[in-house]
Design a protein around this motif. Structure first.
Motif, PDB file in Angstrom:
ATOM      1  N   THR A 135       0.830  -1.206   0.000  1.00  0.00           N
ATOM      2  CA  THR A 135       0.000   0.000   0.000  1.00  0.00           C
ATOM      3  C   THR A 135       0.864   1.256   0.000  1.00  0.00           C
ATOM      4  O   THR A 135       0.589   2.215  -0.736  1.00  0.00           O
ATOM      5  CB  THR A 135      -0.931   0.021   1.234  1.00  0.00           C
ATOM      6  OG1 THR A 135      -1.701  -1.182   1.262  1.00  0.00           O
ATOM      7  CG2 THR A 135      -1.874   1.218   1.180  1.00  0.00           C
ATOM      8  N   VAL A 144      -2.008   4.895  -6.362  1.00  0.00           N
ATOM      9  CA  VAL A 144      -3.186   4.827  -5.487  1.00  0.00           C
ATOM     10  C   VAL A 144      -3.302   6.154  -4.762  1.00  0.00           C
ATOM     11  O   VAL A 144      -2.336   6.626  -4.166  1.00  0.00           O
ATOM     12  CB  VAL A 144      -3.066   3.674  -4.470  1.00  0.00           C
ATOM     13  CG1 VAL A 144      -4.204   3.737  -3.460  1.00  0.00           C
ATOM     14  CG2 VAL A 144      -3.074   2.332  -5.180  1.00  0.00           C
ATOM     15  N   ALA A 146      -6.256   8.795  -2.484  1.00  0.00           N
ATOM     16  CA  ALA A 146      -7.572   8.948  -1.857  1.00  0.00           C
ATOM     17  C   ALA A 146      -8.406   9.897  -2.708  1.00  0.00           C
ATOM     18  O   ALA A 146      -7.905  10.898  -3.205  1.00  0.00           O
ATOM     19  CB  ALA A 146      -7.413   9.509  -0.444  1.00  0.00           C
ATOM     20  N   ALA A 150     -14.286   7.587  -3.451  1.00  0.00           N
ATOM     21  CA  ALA A 150     -13.839   6.362  -2.788  1.00  0.00           C
ATOM     22  C   ALA A 150     -13.958   6.482  -1.272  1.00  0.00           C
ATOM     23  O   ALA A 150     -14.330   5.524  -0.593  1.00  0.00           O
ATOM     24  CB  ALA A 150     -12.392   6.064  -3.177  1.00  0.00           C
ATOM     25  N   THR A 151     -13.682   7.669  -0.759  1.00  0.00           N
ATOM     26  CA  THR A 151     -13.788   7.876   0.683  1.00  0.00           C
ATOM     27  C   THR A 151     -15.235   7.792   1.147  1.00  0.00           C
ATOM     28  O   THR A 151     -15.521   7.250   2.231  1.00  0.00           O
ATOM     29  CB  THR A 151     -13.194   9.248   1.074  1.00  0.00           C
ATOM     30  OG1 THR A 151     -11.821   9.296   0.655  1.00  0.00           O
ATOM     31  CG2 THR A 151     -13.284   9.475   2.573  1.00  0.00           C
ATOM     32  N   PHE A 154     -16.054   4.227   1.245  1.00  0.00           N
ATOM     33  CA  PHE A 154     -15.342   3.655   2.391  1.00  0.00           C
ATOM     34  C   PHE A 154     -16.116   3.907   3.686  1.00  0.00           C
ATOM     35  O   PHE A 154     -16.276   2.995   4.509  1.00  0.00           O
ATOM     36  CB  PHE A 154     -13.943   4.274   2.471  1.00  0.00           C
ATOM     37  CG  PHE A 154     -13.246   4.041   3.782  1.00  0.00           C
ATOM     38  CD1 PHE A 154     -12.632   2.831   4.051  1.00  0.00           C
ATOM     39  CD2 PHE A 154     -13.201   5.044   4.741  1.00  0.00           C
ATOM     40  CE1 PHE A 154     -11.975   2.611   5.259  1.00  0.00           C
ATOM     41  CE2 PHE A 154     -12.548   4.843   5.946  1.00  0.00           C
ATOM     42  CZ  PHE A 154     -11.938   3.622   6.204  1.00  0.00           C
ATOM     43  N   LEU A 204      -9.597  -5.049   2.980  1.00  0.00           N
ATOM     44  CA  LEU A 204      -9.648  -4.033   1.924  1.00  0.00           C
ATOM     45  C   LEU A 204      -9.974  -2.660   2.511  1.00  0.00           C
ATOM     46  O   LEU A 204      -9.395  -1.643   2.100  1.00  0.00           O
ATOM     47  CB  LEU A 204     -10.687  -4.421   0.866  1.00  0.00           C
ATOM     48  CG  LEU A 204     -10.370  -5.685   0.053  1.00  0.00           C
ATOM     49  CD1 LEU A 204     -11.529  -6.022  -0.878  1.00  0.00           C
ATOM     50  CD2 LEU A 204      -9.085  -5.489  -0.748  1.00  0.00           C
ATOM     51  N   LEU A 205     -10.895  -2.624   3.477  1.00  0.00           N
ATOM     52  CA  LEU A 205     -11.226  -1.362   4.141  1.00  0.00           C
ATOM     53  C   LEU A 205     -10.008  -0.825   4.899  1.00  0.00           C
ATOM     54  O   LEU A 205      -9.716   0.377   4.853  1.00  0.00           O
ATOM     55  CB  LEU A 205     -12.391  -1.562   5.109  1.00  0.00           C
ATOM     56  CG  LEU A 205     -13.774  -1.795   4.496  1.00  0.00           C
ATOM     57  CD1 LEU A 205     -14.795  -2.085   5.592  1.00  0.00           C
ATOM     58  CD2 LEU A 205     -14.219  -0.589   3.676  1.00  0.00           C
ATOM     59  N   TYR A 208      -7.487   0.679   2.499  1.00  0.00           N
ATOM     60  CA  TYR A 208      -7.852   2.031   2.053  1.00  0.00           C
ATOM     61  C   TYR A 208      -7.693   3.026   3.197  1.00  0.00           C
ATOM     62  O   TYR A 208      -7.347   4.192   2.980  1.00  0.00           O
ATOM     63  CB  TYR A 208      -9.286   2.080   1.520  1.00  0.00           C
ATOM     64  CG  TYR A 208      -9.614   3.429   0.903  1.00  0.00           C
ATOM     65  CD1 TYR A 208      -9.090   3.766  -0.337  1.00  0.00           C
ATOM     66  CD2 TYR A 208     -10.398   4.358   1.578  1.00  0.00           C
ATOM     67  CE1 TYR A 208      -9.355   5.011  -0.900  1.00  0.00           C
ATOM     68  CE2 TYR A 208     -10.661   5.596   1.016  1.00  0.00           C
ATOM     69  CZ  TYR A 208     -10.139   5.913  -0.213  1.00  0.00           C
ATOM     70  OH  TYR A 208     -10.389   7.157  -0.765  1.00  0.00           O
ATOM     71  N   SER A 209      -7.938   2.574   4.422  1.00  0.00           N
ATOM     72  CA  SER A 209      -7.708   3.429   5.581  1.00  0.00           C
ATOM     73  C   SER A 209      -6.232   3.823   5.664  1.00  0.00           C
ATOM     74  O   SER A 209      -5.898   4.961   6.036  1.00  0.00           O
ATOM     75  CB  SER A 209      -8.143   2.714   6.861  1.00  0.00           C
ATOM     76  OG  SER A 209      -7.991   3.545   7.991  1.00  0.00           O
ATOM     77  N   VAL A 211      -4.308   4.210   3.074  1.00  0.00           N
ATOM     78  CA  VAL A 211      -4.153   5.246   2.040  1.00  0.00           C
ATOM     79  C   VAL A 211      -4.569   6.608   2.594  1.00  0.00           C
ATOM     80  O   VAL A 211      -3.897   7.628   2.370  1.00  0.00           O
ATOM     81  CB  VAL A 211      -4.981   4.894   0.783  1.00  0.00           C
ATOM     82  CG1 VAL A 211      -4.946   6.047  -0.223  1.00  0.00           C
ATOM     83  CG2 VAL A 211      -4.460   3.619   0.137  1.00  0.00           C
ATOM     84  N   LEU A 212      -5.681   6.634   3.325  1.00  0.00           N
ATOM     85  CA  LEU A 212      -6.145   7.886   3.941  1.00  0.00           C
ATOM     86  C   LEU A 212      -5.120   8.395   4.958  1.00  0.00           C
ATOM     87  O   LEU A 212      -4.868   9.605   5.044  1.00  0.00           O
ATOM     88  CB  LEU A 212      -7.501   7.678   4.614  1.00  0.00           C
ATOM     89  CG  LEU A 212      -8.692   7.395   3.692  1.00  0.00           C
ATOM     90  CD1 LEU A 212      -9.955   7.157   4.522  1.00  0.00           C
ATOM     91  CD2 LEU A 212      -8.916   8.553   2.727  1.00  0.00           C
TER      92      LEU A 212
END
Length: 258
Positions: A135, A144, A146, A150-151, A154, A204-205, A208-209, A211-212
């Motif tokens: 990531t 990748v 944010a 997508a947020t 999420f 997956l969540l 992405y967290s 990434v945030l």
């Protein structure tokens, strides 16, 4: 008249003219770096993150040998997580305290899972490290990012996930199932336990967290926030990585259980 607050200070009492050579030397000096101006940097945030995980590993060793402390770690860690999340200014003692109690929780549950499902601990650790590394690499390369859409997805998915976990915990609390993994471990979809499917979605969540988290740290550095906010970035990363690790622990335990 001179300002006494300045004129009484020796640093402001030198009236000698500045030479041309001195002016040129001052002009050619490099600009102060963010570290020199006590601003948030990637390096400083990385160091703070390492410090927190060192604390977590130290108390995690205690939790490993005394698994009963996992309950204390979970409860106090949750309270400190809430306090740090909603606190406007970062508090180093509270953030370090969170890492310490979270270590008790992680060490305790890892020992319990490993005793019942040998090998899941190393699998969960490796999977977590790979996920974080991939990531970070994708984010650093710009592949990748944010986005607002997508947020939003999420956040909706996170609410659904939390509701599912709360309902499952309620069913377990009132004796709806004897399985330590809840109903999701006894329901199969295409021959795969529902718990594994939910766990993969949670991973997956969590990814992405991450990434945030990386995006917020990047924004903090670009905006020149004070260095103390590096602790906030480190805290956010720890919360996400711990969540990711617990999900992997559950997934591998369910797979080994079969």
């Amino acid at each position: 008249m001179a300002n006494p607050a300045l004129s009484n200070n020796p640093a402001f009492r030198n009236n000698a003219p500045v030479s041309a050579a001195t002016l040129e030397e001052l002009y050619e000096r490099p600009s102060a770096t963010p570290a020199e101006t006590n601003r948030m940097t990637y390096e400083d945030t990385a160091v703070k993150t390492v410090v927190l995980f060192a604390v977590l590993l130290a108390t995690g060793a205690v939790g490993w040998f005394v698994p009963g402390l996992a309950i204390v770690g979970a409860l106090v860690g949750f309270v400190l997580a809430m306090v740090n999340t909603f606190k406007r200014q970062p508090s180093v003692p509270l953030i370090v305290g969170y890492a310490a109690f979270e270590g008790l929780f992680i060490g305790g549950i890892t020992a319990i899972f490993e005793a019942n499902f040998p090998g899941v601990a190393i699998q969960a650790v490796l999977a977590t490290l790979v996920t974080v590394g991939v990531t970070l690499a994708l984010f650093a390369s710009g592949k990748v990012r944010a986005s607002a859409r997508a947020t939003k997805i999420f956040l909706i998915a996170m609410v659904g996930y939390l509701v599912f976990r709360l309902v499952e915990a309620g069913i377990m609390l009132f004796g709806g199932t004897s399985s330590p993994f809840g109903l999701s471990s006894t329901r199969l979809i295409g021959g795969i336990p529902l718990g594994v499917i939910v766990g993969v979605l949670a991973v997956l969540l969590a990814a992405y967290s991450l990434v945030l988290d990386f995006d917020q740290i990047q924004q903090g550095v670009r905006r020149g926030l004070p260095a103390k906010y590096g602790w906030t970035g480190a805290f956010g990363l720890m919360v996400t990585i711990v969540w990711l690790y617990v999900e992997f622990l559950r997934i591998f335990a369910l797979l080994n259980r079969r």
